[in-house]
Write a protein that holds these residues in place. Structure first.
Motif, PDB file in Angstrom:
ATOM      1  N   ALA A 570      47.693  75.586  40.732  1.00  0.00           N
ATOM      2  CA  ALA A 570      48.789  76.349  39.331  1.00  0.00           C
ATOM      3  C   ALA A 570      49.895  75.660  39.403  1.00  0.00           C
ATOM      4  N   GLU A 571      50.437  75.180  40.017  1.00  0.00           N
ATOM      5  CA  GLU A 571      52.316  74.286  40.313  1.00  0.00           C
ATOM      6  C   GLU A 571      52.494  75.940  41.454  1.00  0.00           C
ATOM      7  N   LEU A 572      51.877  77.104  42.163  1.00  0.00           N
ATOM      8  CA  LEU A 572      52.474  78.107  42.789  1.00  0.00           C
ATOM      9  C   LEU A 572      52.107  77.715  44.626  1.00  0.00           C
ATOM     10  N   LEU A 573      50.709  77.608  45.163  1.00  0.00           N
ATOM     11  CA  LEU A 573      50.350  77.868  46.249  1.00  0.00           C
ATOM     12  C   LEU A 573      49.801  76.617  47.153  1.00  0.00           C
ATOM     13  N   CYS A 574      50.047  76.183  47.996  1.00  0.00           N
ATOM     14  CA  CYS A 574      49.666  74.920  48.542  1.00  0.00           C
ATOM     15  C   CYS A 574      48.676  74.681  49.407  1.00  0.00           C
ATOM     16  N   LEU A 575      47.615  74.174  48.761  1.00  0.00           N
ATOM     17  CA  LEU A 575      46.366  73.522  49.735  1.00  0.00           C
ATOM     18  C   LEU A 575      46.405  73.147  51.212  1.00  0.00           C
ATOM     19  N   ASP A 576      45.995  74.593  52.635  1.00  0.00           N
ATOM     20  CA  ASP A 576      46.517  73.773  53.977  1.00  0.00           C
ATOM     21  C   ASP A 576      45.568  73.979  54.427  1.00  0.00           C
ATOM     22  N   ALA A 577      45.803  73.385  55.473  1.00  0.00           N
ATOM     23  CA  ALA A 577      44.296  73.412  56.525  1.00  0.00           C
ATOM     24  C   ALA A 577      44.930  73.196  58.080  1.00  0.00           C
ATOM     25  N   GLY A 578      45.762  74.509  57.846  1.00  0.00           N
ATOM     26  CA  GLY A 578      46.297  75.088  58.979  1.00  0.00           C
ATOM     27  C   GLY A 578      45.247  75.496  60.194  1.00  0.00           C
ATOM     28  N   ASN A 579      45.717  75.275  61.300  1.00  0.00           N
ATOM     29  CA  ASN A 579      44.868  75.979  62.316  1.00  0.00           C
ATOM     30  C   ASN A 579      42.972  75.716  61.632  1.00  0.00           C
ATOM     31  N   ASN A 580      42.655  74.728  61.388  1.00  0.00           N
ATOM     32  CA  ASN A 580      41.724  74.596  60.575  1.00  0.00           C
ATOM     33  C   ASN A 580      40.954  75.382  60.034  1.00  0.00           C
ATOM     34  N   LYS A 581      42.057  75.702  59.425  1.00  0.00           N
ATOM     35  CA  LYS A 581      40.771  77.201  57.935  1.00  0.00           C
ATOM     36  C   LYS A 581      41.684  76.424  56.927  1.00  0.00           C
ATOM     37  N   LEU A 582      40.096  76.591  55.854  1.00  0.00           N
ATOM     38  CA  LEU A 582      40.734  76.134  54.583  1.00  0.00           C
ATOM     39  C   LEU A 582      41.225  77.381  53.880  1.00  0.00           C
ATOM     40  N   ARG A 583      42.456  77.359  52.888  1.00  0.00           N
ATOM     41  CA  ARG A 583      42.609  77.655  52.395  1.00  0.00           C
ATOM     42  C   ARG A 583      44.456  78.038  50.979  1.00  0.00           C
ATOM     43  N   ILE A 584      44.829  79.419  50.174  1.00  0.00           N
ATOM     44  CA  ILE A 584      46.217  78.189  49.881  1.00  0.00           C
ATOM     45  C   ILE A 584      47.550  79.477  50.642  1.00  0.00           C
ATOM     46  N   SER A 585      48.472  78.512  50.419  1.00  0.00           N
ATOM     47  CA  SER A 585      49.485  79.101  51.482  1.00  0.00           C
ATOM     48  C   SER A 585      50.825  79.293  50.732  1.00  0.00           C
ATOM     49  N   LYS A 586      51.741  79.837  50.993  1.00  0.00           N
ATOM     50  CA  LYS A 586      53.362  79.012  51.061  1.00  0.00           C
ATOM     51  C   LYS A 586      53.590  77.272  50.888  1.00  0.00           C
ATOM     52  N   CYS A 587      54.449  76.362  50.022  1.00  0.00           N
ATOM     53  CA  CYS A 587      54.726  75.013  50.167  1.00  0.00           C
ATOM     54  C   CYS A 587      55.634  75.186  51.347  1.00  0.00           C
ATOM     55  N   HIS A 588      55.198  74.901  52.419  1.00  0.00           N
ATOM     56  CA  HIS A 588      55.618  74.523  53.265  1.00  0.00           C
ATOM     57  C   HIS A 588      57.051  73.915  53.791  1.00  0.00           C
ATOM     58  N   GLU A 589      56.276  72.452  52.832  1.00  0.00           N
ATOM     59  CA  GLU A 589      57.413  71.211  52.415  1.00  0.00           C
ATOM     60  C   GLU A 589      57.596  70.656  53.364  1.00  0.00           C
ATOM     61  N   MET A 590      56.476  70.349  54.420  1.00  0.00           N
ATOM     62  CA  MET A 590      56.793  69.526  56.015  1.00  0.00           C
ATOM     63  C   MET A 590      55.305  69.521  56.372  1.00  0.00           C
TER      64      MET A 590
END
Length: 651
Positions: A570-590
């Motif tokens: 929804a153009e808000l939170l990014c799909l994240d695979a940090g620590n091998n856990k799938l979630r949506i989180s703040k877009c860190h742009e890295m």
């Protein structure tokens, strides 16, 4: 017919047949070779076949274009450089063209088409995990080294990196006779492949005439067999100018560098970290500046090697600084100093150095007092040396035409001193007590707990300051780093409610920053009516993902892909695979944990390079509404690991 005539005729017929036979053979040989792309050259270091590259392909390079555009030192500069860099050896125009060292026995085609016979590969597939053993290897690598050791073990020791210099750098001519360089690399429990790649990059991309020696200092590593493995490799693969030493006990980076410097015989000492990759012609620009003035301490511009993916990206023009806590930081180069093309290749005076990578005249290093040997392990030594150089008659500068990539880790994989104390704080107190004069109170205001810390004997360091007739810290603030005072004044005024007018780039909250979206779609599990959506609202950080009936109007299922390969819900939170856990989180742009590989619109796996895993469902589970979506080892045989992009549209 006479016997002589018969012999002559037979001879001529034989010659004609032989000529035709040879002609046909040569024709077939040339025809076959002109239509073959599989001729191989042996890579002696790996026993690996490399594809033949026609000469005409090597000459076609995507050069940087000096179109008169004024580069501005802002976050956009990195992206601008990324679109304009050229690969060092010209094999392609992508920013990253990588060579594979070893991919093991597994078929790596799933999730990106990694081909063991191809030396130029997209980095996207190199971190792919296909077995439990590889998953454990990756996890252990992060635990021991704080970077992706699995990818490091697969990368060639001679991989191609982008030539990130400004285009004008390639036209600069340096003196034929330059000082000789002793490159010193200290390490403690370094990952073997990253260390060897560092050494090879120095040898491969340095002018051999000026590279006097490479001194490796093993600071009493305790990884079993590391020193022996490296010694064998050196004897087998490296020239005699590469030498390995081992300290008799754990010294820490600071004293290990003094140890190495005392064994160096070159005119110039070049200190490098043990997880770097030197870029094209990195050494000569540094040596040329020191040749002009031996009191110059010079640094390359440090490019970024991503610790999770090993992607090599360009750094913008920056200079070093620090705060009152004596923590190093990067400062912007003023925009008004970058008005013309030549401004991007001129040396940049820097108040401070990052410390890991720099070059200094050997005699000047010793005369100036080397490092403070009373400091422990790591931290603060770069600030101390920076202040000492400036106040005692020297100068610090960054040379933009010298670039070296560095793996930027999010943590140090080793502890502080043997006593368990924070070496950085103790070392910083020594800096404050010796060099800051009355301004040391600013340091203690920032770190009040450091005031009563035992920092050891500093009499020898104070005597050096007197002996060298060094200027005061007030002079340093006024002449070299007035920005530190300005920032302090701004902070005080801000606390008093005053408005500050400056030309800094205004801070933009993460959710208000503009992103370059390229497409939009729903993610449908192949062969089902279910799509991936957030478990909670689209604004809930760290929300998991579940299956739900596909609904085109549902914003919890509306994914947008950016040009950085982020998937934004929804153009808000990014799909994240940090620590091998799938979630949506703040877009860190890295990128890294938020960079996704999607190979097609239909029946495609969705793969995260940093994690090395693919999106899927538990193999033993059922496809039901509300089932959790997870990350798992990528496999063609996995029944729930391919997706369709429904309602796909370009933006």
């Amino acid at each position: 017919m006479s016997q002589a005539s018969f012999r002559l005729r037979s001879f001529l017929i034989g010659m004609s047949v032989a000529s035709l036979t040879w002609g046909a053979s040569i024709y077939l040989y040339l025809s076959l070779n002109s239509h073959t792309d599989t001729t191989t050259l042996s890579d002696g270091d790996k026993g690996q076949s490399l594809p033949y590259i026609p000469l005409r392909d090597i000459s076609s390079r995507n050069h940087l274009v000096d179109d008169g555009t004024m580069y501005k030192n802002s976050p956009a500069l990195v992206a601008d450089l990324k679109s304009k860099v050229k690969v060092v050896n010209g094999f392609g125009s992508k920013l990253n063209s990588y060579s594979v060292r070893n991919v093991g026995k597994n078929d790596m085609s799933f999730g990106g088409g990694l081909d063991k016979g191809n030396s130029n590969l997209d980095m996207e597939s190199l971190g792919l995990i296909k077995t439990i053993e590889e998953k454990k290897e990756r996890e252990q690598g992060f635990k021991k080294h704080a970077f992706n050791a699995l990818i490091s073990s697969r990368l060639s020791y001679h991989r191609n990196v982008p030539d990130t210099r400004h285009d004008r750098c390639s036209s600069i001519e340096y003196p034929v006779k330059l000082p000789s360089a002793s490159v010193i690399i200290c390490f403690y429990n370094e990952e073997f492949h990253a260390l060897v790649r560092s050494i090879h990059s120095v040898l491969d991309r340095s002018n051999t005439q000026n590279l006097h020696e490479v001194i490796l200092v093993d600071d009493f590593s305790d990884i079993d067999g590391l020193n022996e493995q490296l010694q064998k490799y050196i004897e087998k693969r490296f020239p005699i100018k590469v030498r390995l030493y081992k300290t008799p006990r754990r010294e820490g980076l600071i004293r290990a560098r003094i140890f190495g410097a005392k064994r160096a015989t070159g005119d110039v000492l070049v200190f490098l970290d043990s997880h770097i990759e030197a870029n094209v012609n990195w050494l000569d620009p540094l040596l040329a500046r020191i040749k002009q003035n031996f009191t110059r301490v010079v640094m390359p511009l440090i490019d970024i090697i991503n610790a999770e993916t090993f992607e090599y990206t360009a750094s913008p023009l920056v200079k070093g600084g620090f705060n009152w806590g004596l923590h190093f930081k990067w400062d912007n180069v003023p925009e008004d100093s970058l008005l013309h093309g030549e401004d991007f290749v001129k040396p940049i005076q820097s108040p401070a150095m990052a410390g890991g990578l720099f070059a200094m005249d050997t005699k000047y290093f010793h005369d100036l007092g080397e490092y403070d040997s009373g400091m422990d392990v790591w931290g603060g030594e770069n600030i101390e040396l920076s202040i000492r150089v400036w106040t005692c008659g020297g100068s610090l500068e960054i040379v933009p035409c010298s670039r070296v990539g560095h793996i930027f880790r999010r943590r140090r994989p080793y502890g502080s001193s043997s006593a368990g104390e924070d070496s950085t704080v103790k070392n910083s107190v020594r800096v404050a007590e010796v060099w800051l004069d009355e301004y040391k109170e600013e340091f203690y205001k920032t770190k009040p707990t450091a005031r009563n810390l035992d920092y050891g004997d500093i009499s020898e360091r104070k005597s050096i300051r007197v002996k060298l007739h060094c200027k005061s810290f007030k002079w340093y603030l006024e002449k070299i780093y007035p920005q530190l005072i300005e920032e302090t004044s701004e902070a005080k005024s801000s606390n008093n409610g005053s408005k500050i007018s400056n030309n800094k780039v205004p801070y933009s909250p993460w959710n208000e920053r503009k992103r370059n979206y390229i497409s939009q779609f729903q993610i449908n599990l192949m062969g089902t009516k279910f799509c991936i959506q957030s478990e909670h609202s689209v604004t809930t950080k760290n929300s998991g993902l579940v299956l739900a009936p596909c609904q085109a109007w549902n914003k919890k299922q509306r994914w947008s892909e950016t040009d950085r390969h982020e998937l934004v819900l929804a153009e808000l939170l990014c799909l994240d695979a940090g620590n091998n856990k799938l979630r949506i989180s703040k877009c860190h742009e890295m990128m890294g944990s938020q960079e996704w590989k999607i190979s097609s619109k239909m029946e495609t796996p969705i793969y995260n390079m940093a994690a090395g895993l693919c999106i899927g469902l538990p193999e033993t589970g059922k496809v039901l509404e509300g089932v959790k979506v997870t990350l798992d080892i990528c496999s063609e045989k996995h029944p729930f690991m391919k997706f369709n992009l429904l309602g796909y549209r370009n933006i």
